[in-house]
Scaffold this motif. Structure first.
Motif, PDB file in Angstrom:
ATOM      1  N   GLY A 112      -2.991  -6.214 -17.339  1.00  0.00           N
ATOM      2  CA  GLY A 112      -4.028  -5.448 -16.649  1.00  0.00           C
ATOM      3  C   GLY A 112      -3.882  -3.997 -17.050  1.00  0.00           C
ATOM      4  N   GLU A 113      -4.940  -3.208 -16.792  1.00  0.00           N
ATOM      5  CA  GLU A 113      -4.888  -1.824 -17.241  1.00  0.00           C
ATOM      6  C   GLU A 113      -3.961  -0.989 -16.350  1.00  0.00           C
ATOM      7  OE1 GLU A 113      -9.044  -0.726 -17.230  1.00  0.00           O
ATOM      8  OE2 GLU A 113      -9.244  -1.470 -15.198  1.00  0.00           O
ATOM      9  N   SER A 114      -3.640   0.196 -16.826  1.00  0.00           N
ATOM     10  CA  SER A 114      -2.703   1.079 -16.134  1.00  0.00           C
ATOM     11  C   SER A 114      -3.136   1.320 -14.685  1.00  0.00           C
ATOM     12  CB  SER A 114      -2.649   2.395 -16.904  1.00  0.00           C
ATOM     13  OG  SER A 114      -1.838   3.291 -16.218  1.00  0.00           O
ATOM     14  N   GLY A 115      -2.171   1.244 -13.754  1.00  0.00           N
ATOM     15  CA  GLY A 115      -2.460   1.524 -12.347  1.00  0.00           C
ATOM     16  C   GLY A 115      -2.871   0.295 -11.541  1.00  0.00           C
ATOM     17  N   CYS A 116      -2.917  -0.901 -12.171  1.00  0.00           N
ATOM     18  CA  CYS A 116      -3.397  -2.088 -11.456  1.00  0.00           C
ATOM     19  C   CYS A 116      -2.310  -2.704 -10.575  1.00  0.00           C
ATOM     20  CB  CYS A 116      -3.966  -3.122 -12.422  1.00  0.00           C
ATOM     21  SG  CYS A 116      -2.727  -3.994 -13.394  1.00  0.00           S
ATOM     22  N   THR A 175       0.859  -1.185   0.000  1.00  0.00           N
ATOM     23  CA  THR A 175       0.000   0.000   0.000  1.00  0.00           C
ATOM     24  C   THR A 175       0.893   1.232   0.000  1.00  0.00           C
ATOM     25  OG1 THR A 175      -1.733  -1.157   1.209  1.00  0.00           O
ATOM     26  CG2 THR A 175      -1.812   1.231   1.263  1.00  0.00           C
ATOM     27  N   PHE A 176       0.629   2.165  -0.904  1.00  0.00           N
ATOM     28  CA  PHE A 176       1.381   3.423  -0.939  1.00  0.00           C
ATOM     29  C   PHE A 176       0.573   4.505  -0.241  1.00  0.00           C
ATOM     30  CE2 PHE A 176       3.076   1.370  -4.846  1.00  0.00           C
ATOM     31  CZ  PHE A 176       4.427   1.451  -4.554  1.00  0.00           C
ATOM     32  N   THR A 177       1.269   5.406   0.403  1.00  0.00           N
ATOM     33  CA  THR A 177       0.603   6.584   0.958  1.00  0.00           C
ATOM     34  C   THR A 177       0.926   7.749   0.039  1.00  0.00           C
ATOM     35  OG1 THR A 177       0.959   5.683   3.149  1.00  0.00           O
ATOM     36  CG2 THR A 177       0.338   8.001   3.026  1.00  0.00           C
ATOM     37  N   PRO A 221      -3.975   1.081  -2.148  1.00  0.00           N
ATOM     38  CA  PRO A 221      -3.563  -0.322  -2.168  1.00  0.00           C
ATOM     39  C   PRO A 221      -3.109  -0.690  -3.578  1.00  0.00           C
ATOM     40  CG  PRO A 221      -5.908  -0.063  -1.582  1.00  0.00           C
ATOM     41  CD  PRO A 221      -5.432   1.237  -2.133  1.00  0.00           C
ATOM     42  N   ALA A 222      -1.822  -0.964  -3.752  1.00  0.00           N
ATOM     43  CA  ALA A 222      -1.303  -1.292  -5.086  1.00  0.00           C
ATOM     44  C   ALA A 222      -1.357  -2.799  -5.330  1.00  0.00           C
ATOM     45  CB  ALA A 222       0.122  -0.778  -5.242  1.00  0.00           C
ATOM     46  N   LEU A 223      -1.105  -3.599  -4.294  1.00  0.00           N
ATOM     47  CA  LEU A 223      -1.158  -5.063  -4.432  1.00  0.00           C
ATOM     48  C   LEU A 223      -1.886  -5.634  -3.223  1.00  0.00           C
ATOM     49  CD1 LEU A 223       2.538  -5.648  -5.577  1.00  0.00           C
ATOM     50  CD2 LEU A 223       0.508  -5.796  -7.026  1.00  0.00           C
TER      51      LEU A 223
HETATM   52  N1  LIG Z   1       6.095   5.288  -5.462  1.00  0.00           N
HETATM   53  C1  LIG Z   1       4.767   5.387  -5.398  1.00  0.00           C
HETATM   54  N2  LIG Z   1       4.185   6.240  -4.513  1.00  0.00           N
HETATM   55  C2  LIG Z   1       2.844   6.353  -4.438  1.00  0.00           C
HETATM   56  N3  LIG Z   1       2.001   5.621  -5.181  1.00  0.00           N
HETATM   57  C3  LIG Z   1       2.500   4.776  -6.078  1.00  0.00           C
HETATM   58  C4  LIG Z   1       3.925   4.601  -6.242  1.00  0.00           C
HETATM   59  N4  LIG Z   1       4.141   3.668  -7.196  1.00  0.00           N
HETATM   60  C5  LIG Z   1       2.927   3.269  -7.626  1.00  0.00           C
HETATM   61  N5  LIG Z   1       1.932   3.919  -6.958  1.00  0.00           N
HETATM   62  C6  LIG Z   1       0.477   3.718  -7.130  1.00  0.00           C
HETATM   63  O1  LIG Z   1       0.224   2.314  -7.050  1.00  0.00           O
HETATM   64  C7  LIG Z   1      -0.727   1.909  -8.024  1.00  0.00           C
HETATM   65  C8  LIG Z   1      -0.105   0.863  -8.941  1.00  0.00           C
HETATM   66  O2  LIG Z   1       0.897   1.467  -9.753  1.00  0.00           O
HETATM   67  P1  LIG Z   1       1.810   0.665 -10.797  1.00  0.00           P
HETATM   68  O3  LIG Z   1       2.397  -0.493 -10.111  1.00  0.00           O
HETATM   69  O4  LIG Z   1       2.739   1.637 -11.405  1.00  0.00           O
HETATM   70  O5  LIG Z   1       0.720   0.186 -11.858  1.00  0.00           O
HETATM   71  P2  LIG Z   1       0.888  -0.286 -13.394  1.00  0.00           P
HETATM   72  O6  LIG Z   1       2.325  -0.587 -13.638  1.00  0.00           O
HETATM   73  O7  LIG Z   1      -0.008  -1.481 -13.517  1.00  0.00           O
HETATM   74  O8  LIG Z   1       0.382   0.856 -14.218  1.00  0.00           O
HETATM   75  C9  LIG Z   1      -1.151   3.177  -8.750  1.00  0.00           C
HETATM   76  O9  LIG Z   1      -2.338   3.641  -8.140  1.00  0.00           O
HETATM   77  C10 LIG Z   1      -0.005   4.129  -8.513  1.00  0.00           C
HETATM   78  O10 LIG Z   1      -0.462   5.453  -8.521  1.00  0.00           O
END
Ligand SMILES: Nc1ncnc2c1ncn2[C@@H]1O[C@H](COP(=O)(O)OP(=O)(O)O)[C@@H](O)[C@H]1O
Ligand SMILES: [Mg+2]
Length: 334
Positions: free
Chosen positions: A43-47, A10-12, A24-26
């Motif tokens: 998967g689509e962008s941001g998944c 989870t990113f903040t 929550p990223a994963l």
């Molecule tokens: N370093 C980071 N700090 C904050 N949020 C992040 C960071 N890296 C990724 N995220 C967030 O985590 C989610 C997944 O991102 P990412 O793994 O880059 O997806 P994808 O590669 O599938 O497009 C997104 O909502 C993105 O904004």
């Protein structure tokens, strides 16, 4: 062999009018990349694909879950002792230009990691030059032409081949190709994908393809495995051919329905699955439920876990799995 269980991250995100926000990223991802195998995350962008790739390559840590490389749990090792394991996993970025130092020739870019490799393996210094030529040959480049040149003097496709050659300097077991062809001219993409396939066969290196593009995912070959990721959860997983030809999760079906039908292919017509307008979040429900045309009341209450049922060869996270042929097929096959 590299595998992971329950990978959660989870990113903040700070800033904005609402202050800090948890993203929550994963959400508990399990995966396995067999030796010499091919796996594709789609998967689509941001998944969460890039985040997962970075965790697998040791560039990012997970909040919970475990990464196991060649039988060793990474959480049991200190940061320093983990490094030799993660060196076996090499990441290839989407942008081959920013991956190479513009002020160094290709010879210089390869010489540094190879000199280190020579020291580590007790080989003479002269080995590094020979190996640089050998690796460039392996990725389909002419060493005599490429070695004295700077990155900007090469095409995008050639630069990406150099990046792959540099990843090979450490004799990796896994290449993680994160959207590795998305910034390359369309006419050169197939060549890069074919190269990765070829390296798999010739060197026995495993390849993890990370892509938002179905055509690229499909290219990994019939023995590959496909993971479909939606908002940080694997929603369908199985042999690439069965997931593509008979997906059972509505999200996979929607993703595949979006591919344009090309000349010589027949559209499955009625079978297209179009996501509905998102309607409200259900905190405990299925992540796809707000957009799912087939959702029921149960989907809004409960989140399905990835599992197998019936005679479907792939795993899925859906209470109402149903085979739907959403992908266009060659006209002659019908
Ligand atoms: N370093 C980071 N700090 C904050 N949020 C992040 C960071 N890296 C990724 N995220 C967030 O985590 C989610 C997944 O991102 P990412 O793994 O880059 O997806 P994808 O590669 O599938 O497009 C997104 O909502 C993105 O904004
Ligand atoms: Mg990404």
């Amino acid at each position: 062999m590299i595998s992971g269980t329950g990978i959660t991250k989870t990113f903040t995100q700070r800033g904005g009018v609402l202050g800090a926000r948890e993203v929550p990223a994963l959400r508990g991802v399990d995966f396995a990349i067999p030796k010499g195998g091919a796996v594709s995350f789609i998967g689509e962008s941001g998944c969460g694909k890039t985040t997962l790739g970075r965790i697998i390559a040791g560039l990012e840590t997970c909040d919970s879950g475990e990464i196991v490389i060649d039988g060793v749990a990474m959480s049991s090792l200190s940061h320093r002792r983990r490094q030799p394991y993660f060196r076996r996993v090499q990441l290839i970025h989407q942008d081959p230009y920013s991956a190479l130092n513009p002020t160094r020739t290709i010879h210089q870019a390869l010489a540094a990691p190879l000199a280190l490799r020579a020291r580590q393996t007790g080989r003479p210094r002269s080995w590094a030059d020979e190996r640089a030529r050998e690796l460039l040959g392996l990725v389909g480049l002419d060493p005599g032409y490429v070695l004295p040149r700077y990155p900007h003097q090469l095409s995008g496709g050639m630069r990406q081949r150099v990046v792959i050659a540099r990843a090979l300097t450490v004799d990796p077991e896994v290449l993680v190709a994160d959207e590795a062809v998305s910034m390359i001219d369309v006419s050169l993409r197939l060549g890069i994908l074919a190269l990765l396939k070829d390296l798999r066969e010739r060197l026995g290196v495993s390849v993890l393809f990370i892509t938002h593009d179905v055509a690229t995912a499909r290219y990994i070959g019939t023995d590959g495995e496909l993971y479909v990721i939606y908002r940080g959860q694997v929603v369908e997983r199985g042999p690439v051919e069965s997931v593509i030809s008979a997906p059972v999760h509505p999200y996979t079906q929607a993703l595949l329905s979006a591919i344009p039908v090309l000349h010589g292919l027949e559209s499955p017509g009625e079978q297209r699955v179009v996501p509905v307008e998102a309607s409200g979040e259900h905190p405990d429900g299925c992540l796809f439920a707000p957009r799912c045309p087939f959702r029921t009341e149960r989907c809004e209450r409960e989140r399905p876990a990835l599992g197998r049922d019936g005679d479907v060869p792939q795993e899925h996270a859906c209470f109402h799995p149903e085979r739907r042929s959403v992908v266009a097929v060659p006209v002659s096959r019908r």
